[in-house]
Design a protein around this motif. Structure first.
Motif, PDB file in Angstrom:
ATOM      1  N   PHE A  49      -0.570   4.579  -9.770  1.00 50.30           N
ATOM      2  CA  PHE A  49      -2.000   4.798  -9.051  1.00 50.30           C
ATOM      3  C   PHE A  49      -2.261   6.160  -9.237  1.00 50.30           C
ATOM      4  O   PHE A  49      -2.712   6.768  -8.360  1.00 50.30           O
ATOM      5  N   GLY A  96      -2.503  -1.921  -3.457  1.00 53.54           N
ATOM      6  CA  GLY A  96      -1.894  -2.124  -4.632  1.00 53.54           C
ATOM      7  C   GLY A  96      -1.860  -3.749  -4.959  1.00 53.54           C
ATOM      8  O   GLY A  96      -1.703  -3.897  -6.101  1.00 53.54           O
ATOM      9  N   HIS A 127       0.671  -1.234  -0.006  1.00 55.64           N
ATOM     10  CA  HIS A 127      -0.154   0.040   0.017  1.00 55.64           C
ATOM     11  C   HIS A 127       0.969   1.244   0.034  1.00 55.64           C
ATOM     12  O   HIS A 127       0.172   2.488   0.147  1.00 55.64           O
ATOM     13  N   SER A 163      -2.649   4.346  -3.108  1.00 51.26           N
ATOM     14  CA  SER A 163      -2.759   2.908  -2.965  1.00 51.26           C
ATOM     15  C   SER A 163      -3.627   2.311  -1.472  1.00 51.26           C
ATOM     16  O   SER A 163      -4.325   1.279  -1.698  1.00 51.26           O
ATOM     17  N   GLY A 197      -4.794  -1.469  -8.719  1.00 50.86           N
ATOM     18  CA  GLY A 197      -3.849  -2.479  -8.199  1.00 50.86           C
ATOM     19  C   GLY A 197      -4.021  -3.925  -8.727  1.00 50.86           C
ATOM     20  O   GLY A 197      -4.584  -3.958  -9.948  1.00 50.86           O
TER      21      GLY A 197
END
Length: 441
Positions: free
Chosen positions: A199, A231, A93, A204, A172
């Protein structure tokens, strides 16, 4: 070096192709003879996977390339590909500037402490293993691990399909959720569905702030719920049918009370809300608290009477299915819960609510500071009120606070919970004061 969820950092600083190659040599030195490698959608992931693969093969290790997959798909795929370990190239993330690596065992569990220590020792030794020219490793590709994952998801739930879901993949690797829900007959609308390591759709990490679009779309439509992934799709967070973001502690309580029976246990980390204890107690089930980190929760779920484990950050583990945090599985389980139990907003309405405060302080020497914090709090409070299982947790009559170093970032995380807003604020300030005072010394 390796935190509770692998190693990660800014690409070009701590994470480089040279480091990926060194990691490959370290895994070879630890006698892993066959490794499956997956990667997320980040722009730097292909070259890091290539570097690791080249080093592994040069050391005589066979490599199975899984391509671009989610972390839970890769973790499940270790045993499926008869590999000794799985290497996932991802920063989970974290922002797009970062990257990293997660390591998985054939059981589907993240490397435990002894495995991590062995790899770190080999990295520090810096030995580069070179196989003879006729004994270098082979590189092959594996059948689609996502397809296998989707089949597992469909087998794990009982859904008739009369549910409308908005899924925010966050650019993601959470496409398995969409595939499984469509296969199960659900009505699915997607947001940020194209994998893109920059992103562009939203940051994310799925939080109440970053999932505002998902909340708005669910509120404006007749959707029954919304799902959001990070992600690499090991995390899952959700939105109820009114467009309200559901806190991680609430999800933990909903999942836990659904699966647990009298005498069975749920595992969750030290920073979990008291509301989870309350809900499980109503089912005659205790909460087992662990160190923060999905690997510690996974270890606890291996006890026969632990039927579920989770973290408020969005990691959910059903040990009968897999020992890895599986965001798509959690999404399917939540859809099943809505179909069988009805409105998420209604299910949430009977949950207790305690003021919970969480924040982080950026520091330079987090380990030294934590040593000072531990000493200070052990002097200030009775020993029975202080736990040093992971960081320092201090119990009060009407609440608690936790001071803990992040496993992956230069941060000290503070958590406080109490029966009143005023006391929660006071406990958080107490925690902040002891960290800042220690840092000044």
């Amino acid at each position: 070096m390796f935190g509770t969820s692998g190693v990660r950092g800014r690409f070009g600083d701590t994470i480089t192709p040279e480091f990926a190659a060194s990691l490959g040599h370290a895994l070879a030195a630890c006698n892993y003879g066959r490794i499956v490698i997956g990667r997320d959608a980040r722009t730097t992931s292909p070259l890091l996977a290539d570097a690791a693969s080249a080093a592994l093969r040069g050391a005589g290790v066979d490599v199975v390339r899984a391509g671009r997959v989610s972390t839970p798909s890769l973790a499940r795929g270790v045993s499926l590909t008869n590999a000794d370990a799985g290497l996932m190239v991802t920063a989970s993330h974290n922002p797009p500037t970062d990257n990293g690596f997660k390591l998985w065992s054939p059981s589907g569990q993240a490397f435990n402490e002894s495995r991590r220590d062995a790899v770190e020792g080999a990295l520090e030794a810096g030995d580069e293993i070179t196989a003879p020219w006729d004994a270098v490793g082979r590189e092959t590709t594996t059948p689609d691990l996502t397809e296998s994952h989707v089949n597992n998801l469909c087998d794990a739930v009982d859904i008739d399909g009369d549910v409308s879901v908005v899924v925010d993949i966050g650019n993601g690797m959470g496409g398995a959720t969409v595939d499984a829900l469509l296969e199960l007959g659900c009505e699915v609308q997607t947001l940020n569905a194209t994998p893109d390591g920059r992103f562009p759709g939203r940051p994310s990490e799925p939080t109440a702030e970053t999932c505002s679009t998902l909340c708005s779309v669910v509120e404006a439509t007749d959707a029954d719920l919304g799902i959001a992934h990070d992600g690499d799709a090991d995390r899952m967070m959700a939105v109820d049918e009114t467009g309200s973001f559901i806190g991680g502690d609430e999800l933990l309580a909903l999942f836990g009370r659904e699966v647990v029976a009298d005498g069975e246990r749920v595992a969750a980390p030290l920073n979990t809300s008291l509301l989870v204890d309350d809900e499980l107690a109503s089912q005659g089930a205790p909460l087992t608290r662990t160190k923060v980190g999905d690997v510690f929760v996974a270890e606890a779920t291996q006890d026969d009477d632990v039927v579920f484990g989770g973290e408020p950050s969005g990691a959910w583990i059903w040990p009968d299915e897999t020992l890895c945090p599986d965001g798509p599985l959690a999404a399917c389980k939540l859809v099943e819960l809505v179909e069988q139990r009805g409105s998420l907003a209604t299910q949430r309405s009977d949950l207790a609510s305690y003021p919970l405060r969480r924040t982080s302080l950026e520091v330079e020497q987090k380990r030294d500071i934590m040593d000072g914090v531990s000493s200070a709090l052990l002097k200030q409070y009775d020993a029975t009120a202080v736990s040093t299982l992971d960081g320092v947790r201090v119990e009060h009559d009407d609440g608690w606070f936790l001071v803990r170093a992040s496993g992956t970032q230069p941060l000290i995380r503070l958590t406080a919970e109490a029966r009143s807003e005023k006391q929660a604020d006071s406990l958080l300030e107490t925690a902040r004061d002891v960290v800042e005072e220690t840092e000044r010394k």
